[in-house]
Design a protein around this motif. Structure first.
Motif, mmCIF file in Angstrom:
data_model
loop_
_atom_site.group_PDB
_atom_site.id
_atom_site.type_symbol
_atom_site.label_atom_id
_atom_site.label_comp_id
_atom_site.label_asym_id
_atom_site.label_seq_id
_atom_site.Cartn_x
_atom_site.Cartn_y
_atom_site.Cartn_z
ATOM 1 N N LEU A 97 113.700 53.697 48.258
ATOM 2 C CA LEU A 97 113.115 52.765 47.291
ATOM 3 C C LEU A 97 111.742 52.282 47.772
ATOM 4 O O LEU A 97 111.514 52.145 48.964
ATOM 5 N N GLN B 207 118.507 30.838 42.225
ATOM 6 C CA GLN B 207 118.544 31.786 41.112
ATOM 7 C C GLN B 207 117.940 31.205 39.837
ATOM 8 O O GLN B 207 117.745 31.916 38.869
ATOM 9 N N TYR C 39 112.716 34.545 40.386
ATOM 10 C CA TYR C 39 114.018 35.201 40.286
ATOM 11 C C TYR C 39 114.369 35.424 38.816
ATOM 12 O O TYR C 39 114.780 36.523 38.407
ATOM 13 N N GLN C 40 114.192 34.351 38.026
ATOM 14 C CA GLN C 40 114.521 34.451 36.605
ATOM 15 C C GLN C 40 113.767 35.595 35.937
ATOM 16 O O GLN C 40 114.347 36.400 35.213
ATOM 17 N N VAL D 33 113.882 39.368 38.686
ATOM 18 C CA VAL D 33 115.191 39.926 39.032
ATOM 19 C C VAL D 33 116.145 39.869 37.840
ATOM 20 O O VAL D 33 116.818 40.833 37.515
ATOM 21 N N ASP D 34 116.173 38.711 37.172
ATOM 22 C CA ASP D 34 117.194 38.505 36.154
ATOM 23 C C ASP D 34 116.786 39.000 34.758
ATOM 24 O O ASP D 34 117.452 39.849 34.191
ATOM 25 N N LYS D 35 115.690 38.482 34.223
ATOM 26 C CA LYS D 35 115.349 38.813 32.832
ATOM 27 C C LYS D 35 114.764 40.220 32.692
ATOM 28 O O LYS D 35 115.270 41.048 31.954
ATOM 29 N N GLN E 70 114.580 42.455 35.050
ATOM 30 C CA GLN E 70 115.312 43.388 35.932
ATOM 31 C C GLN E 70 114.396 44.431 36.565
ATOM 32 O O GLN E 70 114.675 45.624 36.545
ATOM 33 N N ALA F 201 113.182 44.137 39.878
ATOM 34 C CA ALA F 201 113.292 44.260 41.324
ATOM 35 C C ALA F 201 114.670 43.834 41.805
ATOM 36 O O ALA F 201 115.395 43.105 41.134
ATOM 37 N N LEU F 202 114.995 44.347 43.000
ATOM 38 C CA LEU F 202 116.260 43.977 43.634
ATOM 39 C C LEU F 202 116.226 42.528 44.099
ATOM 40 O O LEU F 202 117.224 41.833 44.093
ATOM 41 N N GLN G 257 111.335 44.261 46.135
ATOM 42 C CA GLN G 257 111.697 45.674 46.174
ATOM 43 C C GLN G 257 111.988 46.145 44.750
ATOM 44 O O GLN G 257 112.989 45.769 44.149
ATOM 45 N N LYS H 256 113.264 48.151 41.622
ATOM 46 C CA LYS H 256 114.498 48.919 41.436
ATOM 47 C C LYS H 256 114.168 50.393 41.259
ATOM 48 O O LYS H 256 113.035 50.760 40.954
ATOM 49 N N ALA H 257 115.185 51.236 41.424
ATOM 50 C CA ALA H 257 114.978 52.671 41.257
ATOM 51 C C ALA H 257 114.406 52.920 39.862
ATOM 52 O O ALA H 257 114.902 52.385 38.866
#
Lengths: 465, 456
Positions: free
Chosen positions: B268, B299, B304-305, B308-310, B312, B314-315, B335, B337-338
């Protein structure tokens, strides 16, 4: 509408939490706590620590990854992670917002044997904190979109972990050592098993295993026991009684002979390796004596392993050994790393140290040193309310009791050199060894062949462990 | 089976609920201080909750005091401090301490080198004897130096070569600083690790290890008087000398964005960025900490919101800056995501930063951030070990441990306008460096990758 924490940093500094105090006989004594069994079968453990206005919770659900169905490894862990991702009355966002607003902590994860969660709140926020804790335990809804999100996260998380040998070598080792035994399954699952998990699986896991009779909730902190018992009885007493099915967990059998797994990570400049076999379970009567011997063998900075591989030879940054104690025998593992060219020398020396342990044993002076070390280092491990909550919940889960602490020093003191000889012979494997190496195969494969008649190989990018 | 009396009193619990404003000096915890004749300052906090002691010695020397060619020397020296002195020869420091129930560690950062001892009260005097011996009479055995060189090289391979985050972070700092010593890694470049000489080591010891350049912090089952007495007996006779030369280099103003790419075998990608921000003692420190909490803590945080969350993308995403003597970096790491391109993550991060520059944050968000900061603070101070570390860090980086007791007020004074102001001032394109790790497929990789604080 000010909701700032009225914590003064000055006051924080002035706080000393906890507590393990010394009894007159020189042994430690765990502060007293009350055990309550609710009508629905749930166990509460209540320990007052009134000095600091903080309340720590620790809960154990007696089902971990050993309860994952084959092919759906990671299910218990996923269920735990999803607890705070939506309830009947709160979305994931609401849960996080409410929790963060009071500076609280709440989370859960699963290991092999059990699912464990922890929460911590300032006393004045106990009402809100307890509401959130109860909500995530009793009313989770496992929304599909949150599940999908988390699955993707975790699958990528495994890829990310595989970019660092040190963070995954334990997964490879346990999978290779245990094979089909439930401890051979990775608690967090792998790239394939996670992809196979559906919302139905999660809901079913929760309904089957999250039951009052399978749940222990420990609370340590600034509260009145009677009041806390009343509050928790009110919140959790309404949880309908259900029998948790027994989770079959056969004892594992030690591997006979030698075998080796080489995981190719072509960018490696160092070889990471673990060597070991089966160790002991959580209630093994020799566990304290084993801790003493292992302190000397691989459990502290001046241990035999670290002395040989770091202090004397500079081959590695660190070498250690451990026995992880579980419901049935957990692994005994030696682990370290060294640069590619030194792989053979380091492994030879590691095996040499193991041999020397068997041949020469330990001295009276070493025994005394290890005893002092363990006793001197123990109090800070039960210093805070969260440490105490976790400890008493764990003791309860494994059917142990407070004598684990109160009898600890006496047990250490009772150990003799004869005991040490017996422990070494009985618990440290020497002819039967399982090896796992992660490194650059093109440089170390020929060396690896030396250590076992049977060699297995894998690429790190291959799914699974 | 009686429990020992504990020093903790209910008064503290009551204090806990007192608002900051009403806290007077008199209510501060009792920190006893004493300065030895050789210049070493000592802070003691009595805490009898467990029969143990945490002892920290902070030396004001780190990788910022190094030069090209000897990078990593502070960290290497930290290792050497465990390898034998006069009374306690090779291997005896650890052996003696462990046999007496104690353990130790140490860490080196860009700014300081810190030694930590954790031990039962019963071995207190022995610890002073051990510490005094190595401060005064450290030995330099060529054989030991060669062996320890191997240990540090292994540590570097483990934390940098075998860690994509390590590799990329090293490149980020190397690009963000062109003049100032924060440009090189704390562990040192491999080629420098291979080439330190005995003379370099001796010089470093003479430069940094004067008692006057150190602060000792002791927290636990002790009294101030007994610690001061032991210090007078063991440490005071050690002569002081000149401190390390002042680090006069200031990083020149950055004139435009800098970008770094690392290509290597990986599953990754990674994205890191660094913005130049001021040193810890700067008044903007508190506003930047509040900004950090709003953007990255929990979180429900904005990053993060969004990331990562909304969306999506990054890890994970995190960000922040550490204690420093000189202007440093506020780093943001994610990081992808794939299948997500790093620049998609980068764009989303800029949008969130821009939002902070234009719109004032909500009152609720400000309060949440301050609550989180205080709770985090508290958690660091639950143990005698945490208290010793925080007390010493404040003394060293703010110049006065008492800043710890006004920190709650200092955080509380930060306004929404302050947060917007520091966002506008520091999070600009010109001030940033962006580093990206791009995965290469199997077989293409180059195994010898070139190129932060660390434990022993």
């Amino acid at each position: 509408m000010k909701r700032l924490l009225t914590l003064s940093l000055a006051a924080m500094m002035a706080i000393s939490i906890a507590v393990p105090s010394k009894a007159e006989n020189g042994d430690l004594k765990l502060p007293p706590y009350k055990k309550v069994k609710l009508k629905n079968g749930m166990t509460l453990l209540l320990m007052e620590q009134r000095e600091v206005p903080i309340i720590s919770f620790d809960f154990i659900i007696k089902a971990g990854s050993v309860a994952d169905p084959a092919g759906k490894e990671g299910l218990a862990s996923l269920a735990a992670g999803l607890l705070r991702k939506g309830t009947k009355t709160r979305s994931a966002d609401q849960l996080s917002a409410e929790l963060d607003f009071i500076g609280g902590q709440l989370g859960a994860s699963a290991d092999n044997d059990y699912t464990e969660g922890a929460a911590e709140f300032i006393k004045k926020d106990l009402g809100k904190g307890l509401e959130l804790l109860t909500d995530v335990l009793l009313n989770p809804t496992f929304p599909q979109d949150e599940l999908t999100k988390m699955l993707k996260q975790r699958i990528d998380g495994i890829k990310s972990a595989k970019d660092r040998a040190q963070s995954v070598i334990g997964n490879y080792f346990e999978s290779y050592l245990y094979g089909d035994h439930p401890y051979g399954r990775s608690s967090g699952g792998d790239e394939r098993s996670l992809a196979a998990i559906t919302r139905e699986d999660v809901v079913k896991f929760y309904q089957t295993y999250y039951t009052p009779s399978g749940t222990i909730l420990a609370v340590v902190g600034d509260f009145n026991t009677a009041e806390m018992e009343r509050a928790l009885t009110e919140k959790f007493g309404a949880w309908p009684a259900r029998q948790m099915p027994a989770i079959k967990l056969p004892d594992a059998m030690p591997f006979k002979g030698k075998k080796l797994l080489l995981v190719d990570k072509p960018d490696s400049t160092q070889t990471y390796y673990q060597i070991g076999n089966l160790g002991i379970n959580r209630t093994n009567p020799d566990r304290v004596y084993i801790q003493v011997v292992n302190t000397l063998f691989g459990g502290r900075f001046t241990s035999m392993l670290n002395t040989e591989l770091r202090i004397e030879t500079g081959l590695t940054y660190g070498a250690r050994s451990s026995f992880s104690q579980r419901r049935v025998r957990g692994p005994f593992v030696i682990s370290t790393f060294t640069r590619n060219e030194k792989t053979e020398e380091a492994i030879d020396r590691t095996l040499g140290i193991l041999k020397r342990l068997h041949e020469k044993g330990i001295t009276e002076e070493e025994l005394k040193s290890a005893k002092n070390y363990i006793k001197g280092q123990y109090p800070p491990r039960i210093e805070t309310s969260d440490q105490l909550a976790s400890l008493i919940a764990e003791l309860e889960a494994y059917n142990l009791d407070a004598s684990e602490v109160s009898g600890f020093y006496a047990r250490i003191d009772s150990m003799t050199l004869d005991d040490a000889r017996r422990i070494i012979k009985q618990y440290y494997p020497i002819d039967d060894l399982v090896f796992v190496l992660i490194g650059k195969a093109s440089e170390i494969e020929s060396i690896a062949k030396k250590y076992a008649p049977k060699i297995d190989t894998k690429a790190i990018s291959q799914p699974g462990f | 089976m009686k429990r020992l009396k504990r020093a903790m009193s209910l008064a503290f619990a009551i204090l806990f609920f007192t608002s900051f404003a009403s806290l007077s000096r008199a209510q501060e915890p009792d920190i006893k201080t004493h300065t030895l004749k050789n210049g070493m300052k000592i802070l003691v906090q009595e805490d009898h909750s467990i029969p143990n002691v945490a002892l920290y010695i902070f030396y004001r020397i780190g990788s910022r005091n190094e030069r090209p060619g000897t990078t990593g020397l502070s960290h290497f020296f930290e290792h050497m401090m465990f390898n034998g002195a006069k009374k306690y020869g090779k291997g005896k420091f650890d052996e003696t301490m462990e046999a007496a129930g104690g353990s130790n560690n140490a860490y080196t950062s860009q700014n300081v080198t810190v030694y930590q001892d954790w031990f039962p009260r019963s071995s207190m005097e022995l610890i002073f004897d051990l510490e005094a011996d190595r401060i005064e009479n450290l030995s330099f055995d060529p054989k030991v130096i060669e062996s320890e060189r191997g240990v540090v090289a292994s540590e570097r391979r483990n934390s940098i070569d075998a860690s994509n985050f390590g590799i990329l972070s090293e490149q980020l700092w190397a690009a963000a600083f062109t003049a100032h010593p924060y440009q090189w890694p704390v562990v040192g470049w491999m080629v420098d690790i291979e080439n330190w000489t005995m003379a370099d080591l001796r010089h470093h010891f003479e430069m940094g290890y004067s008692p006057s350049n150190a602060t000792m912090v002791v927290v636990g089952d002790v009294t101030g008087d007994e610690i001061f007495k032991l210090a007078e007996k063991y440490i005071e006779p050690i002569a002081s000398h000149d401190p390390p030369p002042k680090v006069t280099t200031r990083e020149p103003e950055q004139l435009g964005e800098r970008r770094v790419v690392v290509k290597k075998f990986a599953q990754l990608p990674i994205l890191m960025m660094g913005y130049h921000v001021p040193e810890t003692a700067n008044p903007d420190y508190y506003a930047l900490q509040v900004l950090q909490a709003i953007m990255f803590s929990g979180q429900s945080s904005r990053m993060y919101q969004r990331i990562v969350d909304k969306d999506q993308l990054a890890l994970f995403v995190n960000g922040g800056s550490g204690f420093s003597f000189d202007p440093t970096l506020f780093t943001i790491n994610a990081q992808p995501k794939a299948g997500v391109a790093p620049d998609a993550v980068e764009r989303a991060i800029y949008e969130e930063l821009d939002r902070l520059k234009t719109d004032l944050v909500a009152d609720q968000e400000m309060e949440k951030a301050k609550n989180i900061l205080l709770a985090t603070f508290y958690r660091q101070m639950k143990t005698i070990n945490g208290k010793a570390n925080v007390l010493g860090s404040y003394e060293v980086f703010f110049g006065d441990y008492r800043k710890l007791f006004t920190a709650a007020d200092d955080f509380n004074r930060v306004t929404k306008e302050d947060v917007r102001r520091v966002a506008q001032k520091y999070f600009t394109e010109k001030r940033r460096t962006v580093a990206t790790l791009i995965p290469e497929k199997l077989g293409q990789e180059n195994s010898n990758q070139k190129p932060e604080g660390r434990d022993r």
